[in-house]
Design a protein around this motif. Structure first.
Motif, PDB file in Angstrom:
ATOM      1  N   UNK A 104      -2.144   5.343   3.242  1.00 20.71           N
ATOM      2  CA  UNK A 104      -1.494   4.911   2.558  1.00 20.71           C
ATOM      3  C   UNK A 104      -2.165   4.988   0.826  1.00 20.71           C
ATOM      4  N   UNK A 105      -1.294   4.448  -0.376  1.00 16.83           N
ATOM      5  CA  UNK A 105      -2.253   4.611  -1.560  1.00 16.83           C
ATOM      6  C   UNK A 105      -3.400   4.642  -1.446  1.00 16.83           C
ATOM      7  N   UNK A 142      -6.498   5.384   6.420  1.00 20.25           N
ATOM      8  CA  UNK A 142      -5.390   5.572   7.316  1.00 20.25           C
ATOM      9  C   UNK A 142      -5.128   4.250   7.880  1.00 20.25           C
ATOM     10  N   UNK A 143      -3.669   4.766   8.780  1.00 17.78           N
ATOM     11  CA  UNK A 143      -3.773   3.511   9.460  1.00 17.78           C
ATOM     12  C   UNK A 143      -3.125   3.456  10.893  1.00 17.78           C
ATOM     13  N   UNK A 145       0.984  -1.246  -0.396  1.00 15.81           N
ATOM     14  CA  UNK A 145      -0.322   0.088  -0.359  1.00 15.81           C
ATOM     15  C   UNK A 145       1.157   1.672  -0.032  1.00 15.81           C
ATOM     16  N   UNK A 146       2.287   1.121  -0.439  1.00 12.33           N
ATOM     17  CA  UNK A 146       3.576   2.107  -0.151  1.00 12.33           C
ATOM     18  C   UNK A 146       3.091   2.558  -1.643  1.00 12.33           C
ATOM     19  N   UNK A 156       6.225   6.628   5.518  1.00 13.98           N
ATOM     20  CA  UNK A 156       6.370   7.638   4.827  1.00 13.98           C
ATOM     21  C   UNK A 156       4.951   8.271   4.464  1.00 13.98           C
ATOM     22  N   UNK A 157       4.978   9.917   4.423  1.00 12.42           N
ATOM     23  CA  UNK A 157       3.761  10.642   5.464  1.00 12.42           C
ATOM     24  C   UNK A 157       3.103  11.586   4.229  1.00 12.42           C
ATOM     25  N   UNK A 158       1.825  11.892   4.021  1.00 17.47           N
ATOM     26  CA  UNK A 158       1.635  13.827   3.257  1.00 17.47           C
ATOM     27  C   UNK A 158       1.100  14.275   4.446  1.00 17.47           C
ATOM     28  N   UNK A 159       2.171  15.477   4.636  1.00 13.04           N
ATOM     29  CA  UNK A 159       2.280  15.979   5.804  1.00 13.04           C
ATOM     30  C   UNK A 159       0.640  16.650   5.274  1.00 13.04           C
TER      31      UNK A 159
END
Lengths: 443, 482
Positions: free
Chosen positions: A209-210, A214-215, A157-158, A234-237
């Motif tokens: 994730x892609x 939300x996890x 899911x990355x 890896x994040x989405x700011x």
């Protein structure tokens, strides 16, 4: 001649003063290596180039109502951000090798590092990397150095583009990369437990994730740490205005794509990779790092520091080959976060989530439309299954000026009917309703 | 000056966020949320603008001052190139659009820019093809090294693991080669500042994958035997990489592809006038000779007979994805506009004027500084301050004295083979008046070093801060505000 100051008379005089001729300037290049005239178009005056570029720009479809995301988002950009970044004292400078003449850039990087630490809940950050994908690759390499191991696990899911990049980069390095299948759109804990071993350097995941899910990776972090492996997130700011930080989940290294912090999507770049970690790992972190110190009179100032990690000192033994990074993009992100402020960032994240949730609920009422991975929480992006091939639906909606989302079949098997839909604060309620209407009449 | 977080006033706002407008709320469970809002500054828009305006005033850029930073080609960044890169038709274009069904029709203008820029760079450098994907010079080096590895792997030459790199190379060369999986071997320079061809000959062997050579080299010198060096590498089935950081000296005069180089990168932020951004974003496109074309990264922009453009993802021998999309498109736009503005006749004049300016500085400073390699140079000249160091004034001190005189210093202490190096790259965009002012200051500082060395060592005194305690910064790292 544009952009060349010296007149022919000045040039002739300069040549005479140093005892050279024009041809003599290149006398050190063997004659057989001189090329003839280049086969290039004639030059254009400024007025012409601007018209030429405007015509090219007009041949791109930027007027679409867009629900495309996939890690790259069209957020609103406050005018103050553009004004700050267009100051040429910033953008026409280079890497701050002379700290006394570069305190503006250096202090801004220190402030950027602080902002990234606070956003991600970590202790130290670097001055930036190229993009979210190379940042994740650098985090993988860093985990290998820290643990002395050669195997990493990466959840599927990355972002698939990042996974492809990591595979390319690793092809000569003898790293074992295991990609783990997910379950119902989220990292499969049983898979992780099965594949984690004492040779694993890191488990790499993404939040959201892609698929937009939300996890909370706290349990994954614990599993990793028990085996001496690291948790890399890896994040989405923008989501971090609201969501639990990777730091609070026990992450060892956090990366992300900073484009959404004040940068336009700009057909793929320039973007902004960021990275943060724990203080104890700082000497294994790649890229430039700025530190606060004092001058001889005790005045506060900023310098590039911990440079013994870097290529210009260590050469082939450096932590990374990175030199130039994305300085101006880091400044953009800092200016953006400063204008948004503490409460603004939280509100913005909530608005994106609310609108996405509304759109999701409305879409799910359409006949034959279902949520691909039910029972999860989504931030501003989600996957729906359509009653027919997503490609066909996308084509029909493009004709109505809508780019409805991304067809997941491009990167995942058995997902021909799946559409990844993203919503930012730029999509108004009217536009969400219009998408629902157009989809309704086209299905 | 306070850090922006120290200026924060609880409750102050910089921007009103739009309302959600929708009747529902995403009511996330507390376990998924952060404990407290992220500690961003709480400031008004004016507070923020003042803060960054003040920071900008503590910075020196090309627009404000002469910036002869060797190896970095700090030329003027034309404003027209800056403006066109901001056209909404480019900046609001989503990079995933071409991956939608029939998506290429939505991005024809952008694909044309990419295609044409690749063709222009190929012609300028004498290479068969270019990829624009590498996001910086060092990223281009890594891409090039990966292409070299893929080429040898494809030929079944698994034993080709040794990469030769001169001792005068940029530090990124050995670092990039190592990350691509090569073992690095350093080749010395000879007494004239050129690659020691005898030493190279002794180092050559069947396991040599290639040589990474900067052309002109980092002393600003054109290697007289470079074509022979390329042939020597080819004889052992090695590839020759050209670090194109110094391409400004060769524009329209000499092409690396014609010399015999197999693969090279160019720095759009150096040679092609895109701004350096205080340390990026740059772009490091990579050009290759015919035999390496199949190994270029995916995707590849192609042109159909009907004149339309498309992206080809079917490249079985490719090294794969090295960037998420098509490179730093915003940077590529600026470089494309720059090349088109200069055109056929303009580019050679860039090289001529860059080389003239560097040689003018070299000859004018000859009486005052040591020139360990004093022959005709190309776009940059490397001085040594060893004469001054003998009386206690080092290259660093001279650099700081220049800052007090309103100029950005040259690159210091590089290349490492020159003691007390000062590497000066004036670029073609600087006028004779500016060069004369610089020469005047350099002369004055050289005199001052003799009469009052302490006055030079005290510099800079005109800046917001004096010399900073770098030891303290490294020993007691303060890398973020708590």
């Amino acid at each position: 001649m544009p952009f060349i100051a010296n007149t022919d008379a000045q040039k002739a005089d300069m040549l005479a003063q140093i005892g050279l001729t024009e041809a003599g300037l290149f006398a050190d290049i063997p004659p057989e290596l001189h090329c003839g005239a280049l086969n290039l178009p004639e030059g254009m005056p400024e007025q012409k180039i601007r018209r030429h570029m405007a015509k090219l720009a007009d041949r791109n479809a930027t007027g679409l109502m867009s629900f495309l995301g996939g890690g790259f988002y069209d957020h609103f950009i406050p005018a103050a951000v553009d004004a700050i970044v267009s100051r040429s004292e910033f953008y026409t400078a280079y890497t701050p090798y002379q700290p006394e003449a570069s305190q503006g850039t250096l202090q801004a990087i220190y402030e950027f590092q602080t902002a990234i630490c606070r956003l991600t809940g970590m202790e130290v950050a670097n001055a930036s990397l190229y993009d979210g994908g190379t940042a994740l690759y650098e985090a993988m390499m860093m985990s290998l150095r820290i643990t002395g191991r050669r195997k990493v696990l990466i959840d599927q899911t990355v972002n698939p583009i990042y996974r492809t990049m990591i595979r390319s980069y690793s092809s000569n390095l003898g790293v074992e990369i295991m990609e783990l299948p997910f379950r119902n759109g989220k990292a499969d804990r049983e898979q992780i437990a099965r594949c984690l071993d004492d040779q694993t350097a890191a488990i790499m995941v993404q939040n959201p994730n892609f698929f937009g899910c939300i996890d909370d990776y706290t349990d994954v972090g614990e599993m990793a740490h028990q085996r001496g492996a690291l948790l890399v997130v890896s994040t989405y700011p923008i989501s971090l205005g609201l969501l639990k930080t990777p730091g609070a989940m026990g992450a060892d290294i956090v990366t992300g794509e900073g484009q959404s912090l004040g940068m336009r999507v700009c057909f793929g770049g320039p973007y902004l990779g960021y990275m943060s970690t724990l203080m104890r790992h700082v000497r294994q972190m790649p890229g430039r790092i700025v530190g606060r110190t004092v001058d001889g009179q005790g005045r506060q100032g900023f310098v590039l520091t911990l440079q013994a990690r870097e290529q210009h000192i260590r050469r082939e033994k450096a932590t990374s080959n990175i030199c130039t990074n994305e300085g101006l993009c880091a400044l953009t992100a800092l200016a953006y976060l400063s204008v948004m402020g503490k409460e603004g960032l939280r509100q913005l994240a909530q608005v994106c989530a609310d609108r996405a949730f509304y759109l999701q609920q409305r879409l799910l009422k359409l006949p034959g439309v279902s949520l691909r991975y039910p029972g999860n929480w989504y931030f501003n992006e989600f996957v729906i299954d359509l009653p027919e091939r997503a490609d066909a639906v996308i084509c029909r909606l493009l004709e109505r000026g809508i780019s409805a989302g991304f067809p997941l079949a491009r990167y995942y098997e058995n997902m021909e009917k799946s559409l990844l839909v993203a919503v930012t604060e730029k999509r108004t309620k009217d536009e969400l309703d219009f998408l629902v209407h157009c989809l309704e009449v086209s299905l | 000056m306070k850090v922006i977080f120290e200026k924060s006033v609880p409750g102050r706002r910089g921007l009103d966020v739009v309302d959600s407008e929708v009747p529902v709320q995403a009511d996330f469970p507390a376990a998924l949320l952060r404990d407290q809002p992220a500690g961003m500054p709480e400031l008004s828009e004016l507070d923020v603008v003042r803060h960054f305006t003040e920071l900008s005033q503590r910075n020196v850029g090309v627009d404000g001052a002469f910036y002869p930073l060797g190896s970095c080609t700090m030329k003027y960044n034309p404003k027209a190139a800056e403006q066109v890169a901001h056209y909404p038709g480019f900046s609001y274009l989503h990079p995933l659009l071409p991956q939608l069904p029939k998506g290429e029709t939505l991005v024809q203008g952008a694909l044309e820019v990419l295609y044409e820029t690749e063709r222009l760079l190929s012609e300028i450098c004498g290479m068969a093809a270019f990829t624009l994907q590498p996001l910086a010079g060092a990223h281009g080096e890594l891409t090039g090294a990966m292409i070299m590895a893929a080429y040898h792997r494809d030929r079944g030459s698994k034993h080709k693991k040794r990469m030769l790199i001169p001792d005068s190379a940029h530090g990124t060369n050995p670092a990039s080669a190592a990350i691509a999986g090569f073992a690095v071997q350093t080749i010395p320079s000879d007494h004239d500042g050129y690659l020691d061809v005898d030493a190279l000959g002794k180092a050559l062997g069947d396991d040599v994958a290639g040589l990474m050579l900067t052309c002109p080299n980092t002393l600003g010198l054109f290697e007289p035997r470079v074509a022979e060096v390329c042939r020597m590498l080819h004889q052992v089935d090695g590839l020759v990489y050209c670090d194109g950081a110094n391409l400004n000296a060769l524009l329209g005069v000499c092409r690396p592809g014609d010399i015999g180089f197999d693969v090279m990168h160019v720095n759009l932020h150096k040679t092609f006038a895109t701004p350096h951004g205080g340390g990026g974003p740059g772009a490091g496109p990579v050009g290759v000779a015919e035999k390496l074309v199949p190994f270029l990264p995916v995707s590849v922009v192609r042109k159909r007979q009907d004149g339309s453009f498309y992206l080809d993802y079917d490249c079985p021998k490719s090294i794969g994805y090295i960037a998420p999309f098509y490179g730093n498109f915003g940077v590529i736009l600026r470089a494309y506009a720059y090349i088109r503005m200069l055109g056929r006749d303009g580019l050679p004049r860039v090289a001529q004027n860059a080389v003239l300016n560097a040689n003018y500085v070299r000859e004018k400073l000859r009486p005052f500084y040591d020139l360990p390699y004093g022959q005709l140079c190309k776009h940059e000249v490397v001085l040594s301050a060893s004469r001054q160091a003998a009386v206690g004034v080092r290259a660093l001190d001279i650099a700081k004295a220049l800052i007090d005189r309103g100029m950005h210093p040259p690159t210091m202490y590089f290349p490492m083979i020159v003691p007390e190096a000062l590497m000066i790259e004036p670029t073609e965009t600087e006028s004779r008046e500016t060069l004369d002012a610089f020469i005047g200051y350099m002369k004055e500082i050289a005199e001052l070093a003799k009469t009052d060395p302490e006055a030079v060592r005290r510099c800079p005194t005109s800046t917001p801060v004096g010399r900073l305690d770098e030891t303290r910064a490294a020993r007691q790292p303060d890398l973020a505000m708590r």
